[in-house]
Scaffold this motif. Structure first.
Motif, PDB file in Angstrom:
ATOM      1  N   UNK A 183       0.779  -1.096  -0.050  1.00 20.81           N
ATOM      2  CA  UNK A 183      -0.101  -0.098  -0.168  1.00 20.81           C
ATOM      3  C   UNK A 183       0.973   1.302  -0.027  1.00 20.81           C
ATOM      4  N   UNK A 184       1.968   1.206   0.726  1.00 23.20           N
ATOM      5  CA  UNK A 184       2.899   2.342   0.631  1.00 23.20           C
ATOM      6  C   UNK A 184       3.278   2.537  -0.754  1.00 23.20           C
ATOM      7  N   UNK A 185       4.030   1.822  -1.387  1.00 22.43           N
ATOM      8  CA  UNK A 185       4.215   1.804  -2.909  1.00 22.43           C
ATOM      9  C   UNK A 185       3.236   2.449  -3.729  1.00 22.43           C
ATOM     10  N   UNK A 186       1.851   1.795  -3.739  1.00 20.92           N
ATOM     11  CA  UNK A 186       0.991   2.329  -4.585  1.00 20.92           C
ATOM     12  C   UNK A 186       0.449   3.799  -4.267  1.00 20.92           C
ATOM     13  N   UNK A 187       0.606   4.205  -2.780  1.00 22.48           N
ATOM     14  CA  UNK A 187       0.357   5.572  -2.453  1.00 22.48           C
ATOM     15  C   UNK A 187       1.287   6.399  -3.207  1.00 22.48           C
ATOM     16  N   UNK A 188       2.727   6.075  -2.820  1.00 23.73           N
ATOM     17  CA  UNK A 188       3.597   6.873  -3.446  1.00 23.73           C
ATOM     18  C   UNK A 188       3.640   7.074  -4.829  1.00 23.73           C
ATOM     19  N   UNK A 189       3.288   6.060  -5.613  1.00 25.27           N
ATOM     20  CA  UNK A 189       3.105   6.187  -7.255  1.00 25.27           C
ATOM     21  C   UNK A 189       2.089   6.973  -7.484  1.00 25.27           C
ATOM     22  N   UNK A 190       0.981   6.839  -6.818  1.00 20.13           N
ATOM     23  CA  UNK A 190      -0.241   7.370  -7.130  1.00 20.13           C
ATOM     24  C   UNK A 190       0.217   9.098  -6.673  1.00 20.13           C
ATOM     25  N   UNK A 191       0.861   9.472  -5.537  1.00 19.37           N
ATOM     26  CA  UNK A 191       1.005  10.917  -5.487  1.00 19.37           C
ATOM     27  C   UNK A 191       2.047  11.415  -6.365  1.00 19.37           C
ATOM     28  N   UNK A 192       3.054  10.577  -6.843  1.00 18.96           N
ATOM     29  CA  UNK A 192       4.059  11.149  -8.057  1.00 18.96           C
ATOM     30  C   UNK A 192       3.353  11.421  -8.847  1.00 18.96           C
ATOM     31  N   UNK A 193       2.200  10.864  -9.484  1.00 20.76           N
ATOM     32  CA  UNK A 193       1.445  10.719 -10.764  1.00 20.76           C
ATOM     33  C   UNK A 193       0.710  12.230 -10.545  1.00 20.76           C
ATOM     34  N   UNK A 194      -0.078  12.371  -9.476  1.00 17.80           N
ATOM     35  CA  UNK A 194      -0.882  13.674  -8.956  1.00 17.80           C
ATOM     36  C   UNK A 194      -0.090  14.786  -8.976  1.00 17.80           C
ATOM     37  N   UNK A 195       1.223  14.651  -8.531  1.00 16.19           N
ATOM     38  CA  UNK A 195       2.035  15.795  -8.313  1.00 16.19           C
ATOM     39  C   UNK A 195       2.235  16.379  -9.756  1.00 16.19           C
ATOM     40  N   UNK A 196       2.558  15.434 -10.703  1.00 17.80           N
ATOM     41  CA  UNK A 196       2.747  15.947 -12.198  1.00 17.80           C
ATOM     42  C   UNK A 196       1.501  16.450 -12.784  1.00 17.80           C
ATOM     43  N   UNK A 217      -1.025  18.012 -11.207  1.00 19.79           N
ATOM     44  CA  UNK A 217      -1.230  19.338 -10.705  1.00 19.79           C
ATOM     45  C   UNK A 217      -0.259  20.313 -11.041  1.00 19.79           C
ATOM     46  N   UNK A 218       1.117  20.104 -11.197  1.00 22.44           N
ATOM     47  CA  UNK A 218       2.044  20.991 -11.551  1.00 22.44           C
ATOM     48  C   UNK A 218       1.574  21.382 -13.299  1.00 22.44           C
ATOM     49  N   UNK A 219       1.223  20.538 -14.184  1.00 20.10           N
ATOM     50  CA  UNK A 219       0.828  20.784 -15.587  1.00 20.10           C
ATOM     51  C   UNK A 219      -0.474  21.579 -15.482  1.00 20.10           C
ATOM     52  N   UNK A 220      -1.318  21.265 -14.548  1.00 21.62           N
ATOM     53  CA  UNK A 220      -2.607  22.033 -14.455  1.00 21.62           C
ATOM     54  C   UNK A 220      -2.514  23.396 -14.201  1.00 21.62           C
ATOM     55  N   UNK A 221      -1.360  23.634 -13.129  1.00 22.24           N
ATOM     56  CA  UNK A 221      -1.067  24.816 -12.785  1.00 22.24           C
ATOM     57  C   UNK A 221      -0.516  25.854 -13.816  1.00 22.24           C
ATOM     58  N   UNK A 222       0.353  25.104 -14.606  1.00 23.65           N
ATOM     59  CA  UNK A 222       0.847  25.968 -15.640  1.00 23.65           C
ATOM     60  C   UNK A 222      -0.242  26.406 -16.676  1.00 23.65           C
ATOM     61  N   UNK A 223      -1.140  25.458 -17.024  1.00 26.85           N
ATOM     62  CA  UNK A 223      -2.202  25.686 -17.803  1.00 26.85           C
ATOM     63  C   UNK A 223      -3.102  26.624 -17.402  1.00 26.85           C
ATOM     64  N   UNK A 224      -3.511  26.817 -16.218  1.00 21.79           N
ATOM     65  CA  UNK A 224      -4.499  27.742 -15.550  1.00 21.79           C
ATOM     66  C   UNK A 224      -3.952  29.043 -15.514  1.00 21.79           C
ATOM     67  N   UNK A 225      -2.418  29.062 -15.361  1.00 22.82           N
ATOM     68  CA  UNK A 225      -1.710  30.350 -15.315  1.00 22.82           C
ATOM     69  C   UNK A 225      -1.998  30.813 -16.644  1.00 22.82           C
ATOM     70  N   UNK A 226      -1.844  30.114 -17.680  1.00 24.67           N
ATOM     71  CA  UNK A 226      -1.772  30.699 -19.007  1.00 24.67           C
ATOM     72  C   UNK A 226      -3.153  31.114 -19.458  1.00 24.67           C
ATOM     73  N   UNK A 227      -4.109  30.410 -18.936  1.00 21.92           N
ATOM     74  CA  UNK A 227      -5.600  30.728 -19.144  1.00 21.92           C
ATOM     75  C   UNK A 227      -5.831  32.153 -18.320  1.00 21.92           C
ATOM     76  N   UNK A 228      -5.433  32.289 -17.138  1.00 21.69           N
ATOM     77  CA  UNK A 228      -5.265  33.659 -16.345  1.00 21.69           C
ATOM     78  C   UNK A 228      -4.728  34.779 -17.140  1.00 21.69           C
TER      79      UNK A 228
END
Length: 102
Positions: A60-73, A75-86
């Protein structure tokens, strides 16, 4: 984002195996502390469910860390895209203010 998981998925998997090994050793120590030295080694069938629980936790620890790694990426891309929209909205607002709104 201040903290980011930079480890590769392979590293996370190796870490999961390391954690599983550590949990296994901890499980044996905990069982021996509770039931007497050597109990875990002498009674593997009785200890198996405890060890299985420790292994499930490591997985479960590995699965959680893997999911967080994907979600961080993501979130970062969405943040950049939303910055462009703004920025685009701001440009439109400035254009409207200068050319349309008296």
């Amino acid at each position: 984002m201040e903290k980011q998981i930079t480890a590769s998925f392979e590293s996370l998997q190796r870490d999961g195996a390391y954690v599983a090994d550590s949990y296994l050793k901890d499980a044996v120590k905990a069982v021996d502390a509770q039931f007497g030295d050597g109990f875990a080694r002498k009674n593997p069938t009785a200890v198996a469910p405890i060890i299985a629980a420790y292994m499930a936790s490591a997985s479960a620890s590995y699965v959680t860390a893997s999911k967080l790694k994907v979600l961080e990426n993501v979130a970062e891309e969405l943040s950049g895209a939303l910055g462009g929209v703004a920025a685009a909205i701001t440009e439109v607002a400035i254009e409207l203010r200068q050319n349309v709104i008296p």
